[in-house]
Design a protein around this motif. Structure first.
Motif, mmCIF file in Angstrom:
data_model
loop_
_atom_site.group_PDB
_atom_site.id
_atom_site.type_symbol
_atom_site.label_atom_id
_atom_site.label_comp_id
_atom_site.label_asym_id
_atom_site.label_seq_id
_atom_site.Cartn_x
_atom_site.Cartn_y
_atom_site.Cartn_z
ATOM 1 N N GLU A 269 0.830 -1.210 0.000
ATOM 2 C CA GLU A 269 0.000 0.000 0.000
ATOM 3 C C GLU A 269 0.863 1.258 0.000
ATOM 4 O OE1 GLU A 269 -3.015 2.130 3.087
ATOM 5 O OE2 GLU A 269 -3.316 -0.019 2.753
ATOM 6 N N ARG A 270 1.939 1.248 0.764
ATOM 7 C CA ARG A 270 2.790 2.437 0.899
ATOM 8 C C ARG A 270 3.759 2.579 -0.274
ATOM 9 N NH1 ARG A 270 4.492 7.189 2.043
ATOM 10 N NH2 ARG A 270 6.110 7.499 3.579
ATOM 11 N N PHE A 271 4.389 1.477 -0.685
ATOM 12 C CA PHE A 271 5.379 1.483 -1.770
ATOM 13 C C PHE A 271 5.033 0.371 -2.756
ATOM 14 C CE2 PHE A 271 7.696 2.806 2.148
ATOM 15 C CZ PHE A 271 7.929 4.134 1.805
ATOM 16 N N PRO A 272 4.052 0.597 -3.625
ATOM 17 C CA PRO A 272 3.560 -0.467 -4.521
ATOM 18 C C PRO A 272 4.676 -1.107 -5.361
ATOM 19 C CG PRO A 272 2.153 1.482 -4.649
ATOM 20 C CD PRO A 272 3.360 1.868 -3.838
ATOM 21 N N GLY A 273 4.716 -2.443 -5.296
ATOM 22 C CA GLY A 273 5.642 -3.211 -6.121
ATOM 23 C C GLY A 273 7.053 -3.328 -5.586
ATOM 24 N N LEU A 274 7.397 -2.592 -4.542
ATOM 25 C CA LEU A 274 8.788 -2.571 -4.085
ATOM 26 C C LEU A 274 9.258 -3.932 -3.567
ATOM 27 C CD1 LEU A 274 11.391 -1.014 -3.561
ATOM 28 C CD2 LEU A 274 10.466 -0.411 -1.314
ATOM 29 N N LEU A 275 8.529 -4.515 -2.629
ATOM 30 C CA LEU A 275 8.971 -5.800 -2.066
ATOM 31 C C LEU A 275 9.000 -6.902 -3.116
ATOM 32 C CD1 LEU A 275 7.507 -6.194 1.535
ATOM 33 C CD2 LEU A 275 9.860 -5.779 0.835
ATOM 34 N N SER A 276 7.989 -6.956 -3.960
ATOM 35 C CA SER A 276 7.977 -8.004 -4.979
ATOM 36 C C SER A 276 9.140 -7.823 -5.958
ATOM 37 C CB SER A 276 6.635 -8.045 -5.713
ATOM 38 O OG SER A 276 6.346 -6.807 -6.315
ATOM 39 N N ALA A 277 9.500 -6.575 -6.260
ATOM 40 C CA ALA A 277 10.640 -6.328 -7.144
ATOM 41 C C ALA A 277 11.948 -6.759 -6.486
ATOM 42 C CB ALA A 277 10.701 -4.848 -7.526
ATOM 43 N N VAL A 278 12.099 -6.487 -5.204
ATOM 44 C CA VAL A 278 13.311 -6.878 -4.484
ATOM 45 C C VAL A 278 13.424 -8.403 -4.427
ATOM 46 C CG1 VAL A 278 14.418 -6.888 -2.200
ATOM 47 C CG2 VAL A 278 13.521 -4.758 -3.154
ATOM 48 N N VAL A 279 12.330 -9.079 -4.131
ATOM 49 C CA VAL A 279 12.345 -10.536 -4.056
ATOM 50 C C VAL A 279 12.638 -11.136 -5.434
ATOM 51 C CG1 VAL A 279 10.897 -12.577 -3.619
ATOM 52 C CG2 VAL A 279 10.869 -10.652 -2.019
ATOM 53 N N ALA A 280 12.033 -10.599 -6.481
ATOM 54 C CA ALA A 280 12.285 -11.099 -7.835
ATOM 55 C C ALA A 280 13.729 -10.871 -8.242
ATOM 56 C CB ALA A 280 11.337 -10.423 -8.823
ATOM 57 N N ALA A 281 14.288 -9.709 -7.935
ATOM 58 C CA ALA A 281 15.681 -9.425 -8.275
ATOM 59 C C ALA A 281 16.622 -10.343 -7.504
ATOM 60 C CB ALA A 281 16.000 -7.959 -7.991
ATOM 61 N N SER A 282 16.290 -10.604 -6.246
ATOM 62 C CA SER A 282 17.108 -11.516 -5.441
ATOM 63 C C SER A 282 17.093 -12.918 -6.027
ATOM 64 C CB SER A 282 16.604 -11.528 -3.996
ATOM 65 O OG SER A 282 17.377 -12.387 -3.217
ATOM 66 N N ALA A 283 15.920 -13.372 -6.448
ATOM 67 C CA ALA A 283 15.808 -14.695 -7.064
ATOM 68 C C ALA A 283 16.598 -14.759 -8.359
ATOM 69 C CB ALA A 283 14.340 -15.034 -7.316
ATOM 70 N N ALA A 284 16.584 -13.674 -9.145
ATOM 71 C CA ALA A 284 17.327 -13.632 -10.395
ATOM 72 C C ALA A 284 18.834 -13.700 -10.155
ATOM 73 C CB ALA A 284 16.981 -12.366 -11.184
ATOM 74 N N GLU A 285 19.269 -13.246 -8.975
ATOM 75 C CA GLU A 285 20.690 -13.278 -8.619
ATOM 76 C C GLU A 285 21.066 -14.608 -7.938
ATOM 77 O OE1 GLU A 285 21.188 -9.822 -6.174
ATOM 78 O OE2 GLU A 285 21.777 -8.617 -7.890
ATOM 79 N N GLY A 286 20.132 -15.523 -7.883
ATOM 80 C CA GLY A 286 20.428 -16.803 -7.264
ATOM 81 C C GLY A 286 19.860 -16.963 -5.880
ATOM 82 N N GLY A 287 18.996 -16.032 -5.468
ATOM 83 C CA GLY A 287 18.305 -16.164 -4.198
ATOM 84 C C GLY A 287 19.093 -15.695 -2.985
#
Length: 116
Positions: A94-112
């Protein structure tokens, strides 16, 4: 003899309306903290502090939990004597739309691991 505890242990959390994007980004810049966020995002339930797979000591991990909590990214609470950790996913969305999902996706792309 230890005195009996009369009140439930509580942990203070910031109101996300008072947390800046800068504060959240500074919390998420650290690879260990991104790893914590990724592990919480992938967990079926809230995780105890000692259950994280982390390349740091538990005392150092405690510092990282504190930074994430103060930035509003996680919520910590006690169940008995265990301190549990949960992502504040709905509030962050609600406060920062898409931020956490983007961070988690980027982390997964880097190998988790959250590291480059």
């Amino acid at each position: 003899m230890a005195r009996p505890r009369t009140a439930a242990r509580t942990v203070e959390h910031p109101d996300l309306s008072e947390v800046s994007l800068q504060q959240v980004l500074e919390a998420l810049v650290d690879p260990v903290r991104r790893m914590v966020v990724s592990q919480l995002a992938g967990a079926d339930e809230d995780k105890g502090c000692g259950t994280f797979d982390a390349p740091v000591s538990l005392s150092t991990l405690t510092h990282h939990f504190h930074v994430l909590r103060e930035a509003g990214v996680i919520r910590q609470y006690y169940r008995g004597t265990t301190k549990l950790n949960a992502l504040r996913t709905d509030e962050m969305e609600e406060r920062f739309p898409g931020l956490l999902s983007a961070v988690v996706a980027a982390s997964a792309a880097e190998g988790g691991t959250g590291t480059a």
